[in-house]
Design a protein around this motif. Structure first.
Motif, PDB file in Angstrom:
ATOM      1  N   ALA A 180      18.881  30.103 -12.893  1.00 20.98           N
ATOM      2  CA  ALA A 180      18.890  29.026 -12.986  1.00 20.98           C
ATOM      3  C   ALA A 180      17.888  28.892 -11.726  1.00 20.98           C
ATOM      4  O   ALA A 180      17.289  27.742 -11.952  1.00 20.98           O
ATOM      5  CB  ALA A 180      20.118  27.802 -13.410  1.00 20.98           C
ATOM      6  N   TYR A 181      18.058  29.349 -10.689  1.00 21.64           N
ATOM      7  CA  TYR A 181      17.327  28.371  -9.956  1.00 21.64           C
ATOM      8  C   TYR A 181      16.288  30.328  -8.825  1.00 21.64           C
ATOM      9  O   TYR A 181      16.921  30.861  -8.806  1.00 21.64           O
ATOM     10  CB  TYR A 181      18.265  28.525  -8.678  1.00 21.64           C
ATOM     11  CG  TYR A 181      19.288  27.222  -8.716  1.00 21.64           C
ATOM     12  CD1 TYR A 181      17.747  26.133  -9.166  1.00 21.64           C
ATOM     13  CD2 TYR A 181      19.742  26.923  -9.968  1.00 21.64           C
ATOM     14  CE1 TYR A 181      18.583  24.762  -9.283  1.00 21.64           C
ATOM     15  CE2 TYR A 181      20.956  26.042  -9.596  1.00 21.64           C
ATOM     16  CZ  TYR A 181      20.198  24.630  -9.401  1.00 21.64           C
ATOM     17  OH  TYR A 181      20.355  23.319  -9.925  1.00 21.64           O
ATOM     18  N   PRO A 182      15.307  31.132  -9.993  1.00 21.69           N
ATOM     19  CA  PRO A 182      15.010  32.249  -9.689  1.00 21.69           C
ATOM     20  C   PRO A 182      14.105  31.939  -7.953  1.00 21.69           C
ATOM     21  O   PRO A 182      13.899  30.689  -7.581  1.00 21.69           O
ATOM     22  CB  PRO A 182      13.806  32.153 -10.887  1.00 21.69           C
ATOM     23  CG  PRO A 182      14.143  31.258 -11.555  1.00 21.69           C
ATOM     24  CD  PRO A 182      15.560  29.783 -11.594  1.00 21.69           C
ATOM     25  N   ASP A 183      14.688  33.048  -7.872  1.00 20.80           N
ATOM     26  CA  ASP A 183      14.470  32.862  -5.797  1.00 20.80           C
ATOM     27  C   ASP A 183      14.904  32.469  -4.918  1.00 20.80           C
ATOM     28  O   ASP A 183      14.695  31.941  -3.901  1.00 20.80           O
ATOM     29  CB  ASP A 183      12.852  33.005  -6.303  1.00 20.80           C
ATOM     30  CG  ASP A 183      11.589  33.376  -7.037  1.00 20.80           C
ATOM     31  OD1 ASP A 183      11.724  35.054  -6.903  1.00 20.80           O
ATOM     32  OD2 ASP A 183      10.912  32.981  -7.036  1.00 20.80           O
ATOM     33  N   LYS A 184      15.805  31.955  -5.908  1.00 17.89           N
ATOM     34  CA  LYS A 184      16.746  30.876  -4.591  1.00 17.89           C
ATOM     35  C   LYS A 184      18.163  31.775  -4.562  1.00 17.89           C
ATOM     36  O   LYS A 184      18.841  31.353  -3.249  1.00 17.89           O
ATOM     37  CB  LYS A 184      17.397  29.263  -4.895  1.00 17.89           C
ATOM     38  CG  LYS A 184      15.823  29.267  -5.065  1.00 17.89           C
ATOM     39  CD  LYS A 184      15.618  27.612  -5.164  1.00 17.89           C
ATOM     40  CE  LYS A 184      14.220  26.573  -5.344  1.00 17.89           C
ATOM     41  NZ  LYS A 184      13.940  25.366  -5.394  1.00 17.89           N
TER      42      LYS A 184
END
Length: 185
Positions: A180-184
C-alpha cells in the motif's frame, strides 16, 4: 484628424488586449493540461495500487481517509519496558502534540510481539507525519534506552488494527502495508 488618431489608438488598444487575452488563454490551457495529466497519473497509480492490493488476497483494506493510529511494535521486550515506552510516548505527546489529544494503549499479538498503539490521527497522512517525526526522535530523545533492533513503527487504520488483533498475523499486515505504501515500509 483627431477622430482618426482616437480610432487608431482604440484599435491598437483592442489589438493589444486581444493579444494579451490570447497569451493568457494559452497559459491557462497549458496549466489545465498539466492538472489533467497529474490527475490522470494519480488515477492510474491508484488503479495500479488497488490491483496490487487485490492480488495480495489480504483481509486488510486501504482506507487512507479514515482515522489511523501509529503502532510501535516491540519484539521480545520485557513487559516493564513496554510500559515504560508507553509512559515515554505519553510524555512526548503531552509536550509536543498536546493539541491533538493523542491516546496510547498497549496490546499484545503474542508472547514476543507487543504493540503500543498511539491513536486519534484523523487520516493516514497525519499518522505518517507523526511517524516520520517520532521515528527520527525515538532512538535519541523518546526511548533512548531501548535497543533500536527491538522496535519498529507502522501506521494502521482502526479496522485493520481490529483485524490484526484478532488474526495476529503481523507478517500479512507488513506485506499489505509495504504494498500500500511502497518505499515507506
Amino acid at each position: 484628424m483627431d477622430k482618426l488618431h482616437r480610432l487608431q489608438d482604440s484599435l491598437q488598444t483592442a489589438m493589444a488586449k486581444a493579444s494579451a487575452d490570447s497569451l493568457q488563454s494559452a497559459r491557462l490551457k497549458h496549466q489545465s493540461d498539466s492538472v489533467n495529466t497529474a490527475l490522470q497519473k494519480l488515477r492510474d497509480d491508484t488503479a495500479r495500487l488497488a490491483a496490487k492490493l487485490r492480488t495480495l488476497n489480504s483481509v486488510f483494506t486501504l482506507t487512507p481517509d479514515k482515522p489511523h493510529s501509529v503502532i510501535l511494535i516491540l519484539d521480545k521486550v520485557d513487559p516493564v519496558y513496554v510500559s515504560e515506552a508507553g509512559n515515554a510516548f505519553n510524555r512526548y505527546n503531552t509536550e509536543t502534540y498536546y493539541t491533538l489529544g493523542l491516546t496510547t494503549h498497549n496490546a499484545s499479538l503474542n508472547d514476543s510481539l507487543k504493540l503500543l498503539v498511539i491513536s486519534k490521527f484523523g487520516n493516514a497522512d497525519s499518522a505518517m507525519d507523526y511517524l516520520k517525526n517520532v521515528k527520527a526522535l525515538a532512538p535519541r530523545a523518546i526511548i533512548p534506552w531501548m535497543p533500536a533492533g527491538k522496535y519498529s513503527f507502522q501506521i494502521i487504520s482502526a479496522n485493520n488494527l481490529e483485524l490484526l488483533l484478532n488474526n495476529k498475523d503481523m507478517n500479512a499486515y507488513r506485506k499489505f502495508l509495504s504494498a500500500a505504501y511502497p518505499d515507506k515500509f
